[in-house]
Design an enzyme around this catalytic site. Structure first.
Site, PDB file in Angstrom:
ATOM      1  N   CYS A  68       5.464  50.457  87.772  1.00 36.58           N
ATOM      2  CA  CYS A  68       5.659  51.356  88.922  1.00 36.58           C
ATOM      3  C   CYS A  68       4.320  52.019  89.234  1.00 36.58           C
ATOM      4  O   CYS A  68       3.769  52.756  88.409  1.00 36.58           O
ATOM      5  CB  CYS A  68       6.716  52.402  88.601  1.00 36.58           C
ATOM      6  SG  CYS A  68       8.260  51.715  87.957  1.00 36.58           S
TER       7      CYS A  68
ATOM      8  N   ARG B  76      18.947  66.584  97.160  1.00 39.94           N
ATOM      9  CA  ARG B  76      18.125  67.340  96.212  1.00 39.94           C
ATOM     10  C   ARG B  76      16.646  67.301  96.602  1.00 39.94           C
ATOM     11  O   ARG B  76      16.046  66.221  96.690  1.00 39.94           O
ATOM     12  CB  ARG B  76      18.325  66.794  94.799  1.00 39.94           C
ATOM     13  CG  ARG B  76      19.792  66.846  94.360  1.00 39.94           C
ATOM     14  CD  ARG B  76      19.986  66.471  92.894  1.00 39.94           C
ATOM     15  NE  ARG B  76      21.411  66.345  92.595  1.00 39.94           N
ATOM     16  CZ  ARG B  76      22.223  67.354  92.286  1.00 39.94           C
ATOM     17  NH1 ARG B  76      21.734  68.585  92.239  1.00 39.94           N
ATOM     18  NH2 ARG B  76      23.503  67.154  92.042  1.00 39.94           N
TER      19      ARG B  76
ATOM     20  N   CYS C 234      23.232  64.790  83.575  1.00 39.96           N
ATOM     21  CA  CYS C 234      22.751  63.581  84.257  1.00 39.96           C
ATOM     22  C   CYS C 234      21.747  62.880  83.356  1.00 39.96           C
ATOM     23  O   CYS C 234      20.990  63.540  82.631  1.00 39.96           O
ATOM     24  CB  CYS C 234      22.101  63.957  85.586  1.00 39.96           C
ATOM     25  SG  CYS C 234      21.472  62.545  86.532  1.00 39.96           S
TER      26      CYS C 234
ATOM     27  N   CYS D  36      19.338  67.323  83.279  1.00 33.41           N
ATOM     28  CA  CYS D  36      19.070  65.897  83.407  1.00 33.41           C
ATOM     29  C   CYS D  36      18.102  65.448  82.310  1.00 33.41           C
ATOM     30  O   CYS D  36      17.140  66.160  82.005  1.00 33.41           O
ATOM     31  CB  CYS D  36      18.463  65.586  84.773  1.00 33.41           C
ATOM     32  SG  CYS D  36      19.408  66.270  86.152  1.00 33.41           S
TER      33      CYS D  36
ATOM     34  N   CYS E  54       3.680  55.888  88.636  1.00 35.07           N
ATOM     35  CA  CYS E  54       4.174  56.548  87.430  1.00 35.07           C
ATOM     36  C   CYS E  54       3.107  56.754  86.363  1.00 35.07           C
ATOM     37  O   CYS E  54       2.434  55.806  85.937  1.00 35.07           O
ATOM     38  CB  CYS E  54       5.343  55.755  86.845  1.00 35.07           C
ATOM     39  SG  CYS E  54       6.142  56.613  85.470  1.00 35.07           S
TER      40      CYS E  54
ATOM     41  N   CYS F 123       5.961  53.164  78.812  1.00 35.57           N
ATOM     42  CA  CYS F 123       6.869  52.283  79.550  1.00 35.57           C
ATOM     43  C   CYS F 123       6.172  50.975  79.916  1.00 35.57           C
ATOM     44  O   CYS F 123       4.997  50.970  80.292  1.00 35.57           O
ATOM     45  CB  CYS F 123       7.364  52.982  80.813  1.00 35.57           C
ATOM     46  SG  CYS F 123       8.571  52.003  81.743  1.00 35.57           S
TER      47      CYS F 123
ATOM     48  N   CYS G 193      23.532  59.279  91.296  1.00 37.27           N
ATOM     49  CA  CYS G 193      22.382  60.031  91.816  1.00 37.27           C
ATOM     50  C   CYS G 193      21.337  58.993  92.189  1.00 37.27           C
ATOM     51  O   CYS G 193      20.789  58.311  91.321  1.00 37.27           O
ATOM     52  CB  CYS G 193      21.859  60.995  90.750  1.00 37.27           C
ATOM     53  SG  CYS G 193      20.387  61.913  91.237  1.00 37.27           S
TER      54      CYS G 193
END
Length: 376
Positions: free
Chosen positions: A106, A311, A179, A146, A109, A102, A239
């Site tokens: 972040c 969740r 999801c 998901c 991450c 990616c 979500c």
């Protein structure tokens, strides 16, 4: 709303205590509960009967969040019981269908190409592999599947997008909620996902608007909110939640909850994640969020967003079975099962089965939403 027997009995006991027997202390020492006790019960019942609202001020959210812990837990439990079966917890499975590489920064991450975390970039999985994983997840008790990708936005990835649309159709045909978390999407892409049968789209805000630039600089807070608007416009449920333990303060947690609770329609799903610190990321040495911080955030989320599914997401390995029981009491009614959440470790399915048995919990079926969201 229908209150559970526990709450009603608490009110009855608080209103009309039984007379003492002769062997007990004198009657003057056995009076009705204190005014503070009666007030606590009354406030819990009022909170439980409140309809969802989107006009929360930050000060009001702060007042909810900063209550004494046991009072907050009691009120959240009352709200939870007014809106959900408190013993019903949904099991979900999250699969990384495109891992690593990616371009975003972040700081938490493992999948960012900017950090040396040992995660290798892989192409998008084959449809058949994903469908097989969904079958296994359903057999293990999951009712929501998901799929996540490690990229900033869906953009012009037409080939990958077509594969994902097929995955969504196939998984939805199994009777599972579906999801996706695919980064930023346009209105047209969201509409295509809806047409394929997507139940929900995950796009977390991560933290407060104020703290956000300390965590991510390659995508703005407003970028995230725009994707949420695009998804909502397409008729897909939202979500959206955050991560605790990423250097935020209590005020940042309050800010995150205020942002979520101020949305015109609350997210139908609110994941509360605890950072799993990964070696090689800028947050590798971060102090984990405590059980009290996580439970307090869950409880406050339950009160300000009473009809959302809250969740208990990443980071459950940091918490004991008793810790998790407190979080269910606070209003969490979903967990993620399987040994990994994207690339982070997670409790094994067998361990979760034991936890459910010990707490006498039952699985929440797919599409068990409230009537206003049952068909999405």
């Amino acid at each position: 709303p229908k209150f559970s027997g526990t709450v009603v009995m608490a009110w009855q006991v608080g209103s009309a205590p039984p007379p003492p027997s002769p062997s007990q202390a004198p009657q003057q020492d056995r009076q009705a509960p204190s005014p503070a006790g009666r007030s606590s019960i009354a406030e819990a019942l009022v909170a439980a009967s409140d309809a969802p609202r989107s006009d929360w001020t930050r000060e009001e959210v702060a007042a909810v969040y900063k209550q004494p812990f046991t009072e907050l837990l009691f009120k959240a439990a009352a709200v939870h019981r007014a809106n959900f079966d408190p013993l019903e917890v949904q099991r979900c499975t999250l699969l990384s269908i495109k891992t690593g590489g990616c371009t975003e920064d972040c700081k938490y991450c493992a999948q960012s190409a900017r950090y040396k975390t040992g995660i290798k970039a892989t192409p998008t999985m084959a449809v058949e592999e994903v469908v097989d994983a969904a079958r296994r997840a359903k057999a293990a008790g999951s009712t929501r599947f998901c799929m996540g990708t490690a990229w900033r936005e869906l953009g012009a990835k037409k080939s990958a997008f077509n594969k994902i649309l097929t995955m969504v159709k196939e998984v939805r045909s199994m009777g599972l909620e579906v999801c996706c978390t695919l980064g930023m999407v346009t209105e047209d892409q969201a509409a295509q996902l809806k047409a394929a049968g997507l139940s929900a789209y995950n796009h977390n805000l991560d933290t407060s608007r104020e703290h956000y630039p300390n965590v991510i600089t390659t995508r703005t807070y407003d970028d995230r909110l725009q994707t949420i608007r695009n998804v909502r416009k397409a008729g897909i449920t939202v979500c959206c939640g955050g991560i605790l333990g990423i250097g935020e303060t209590q005020e940042d947690r309050i800010g995150l909850l205020h942002e979520l609770a101020s949305m015109e329609t609350h997210p139908e799903s609110v994941p509360i994640n605890s950072l799993v610190a990964i070696d090689g990321t800028p947050m590798e040495g971060a102090t984990p969020a405590s059980v009290f911080e996580v439970a307090r955030t869950i409880a406050a989320a339950r009160i300000v967003m009473p009809r959302s599914v809250v969740r208990l997401s990443a980071g459950r390995l940091n918490f004991s079975e008793l810790d998790q029981a407190v979080m269910f009491m606070a209003g969490a009614n979903s967990i993620f099962t399987g040994d990994k959440l994207l690339t982070a470790p997670n409790p094994e399915v067998d361990e979760d089965a034991k936890l459910f048995a010990q707490l006498e919990l039952k699985g929440r079926p797919a599409f068990a939403a409230r009537p206003d969201t049952a068909n999405v």
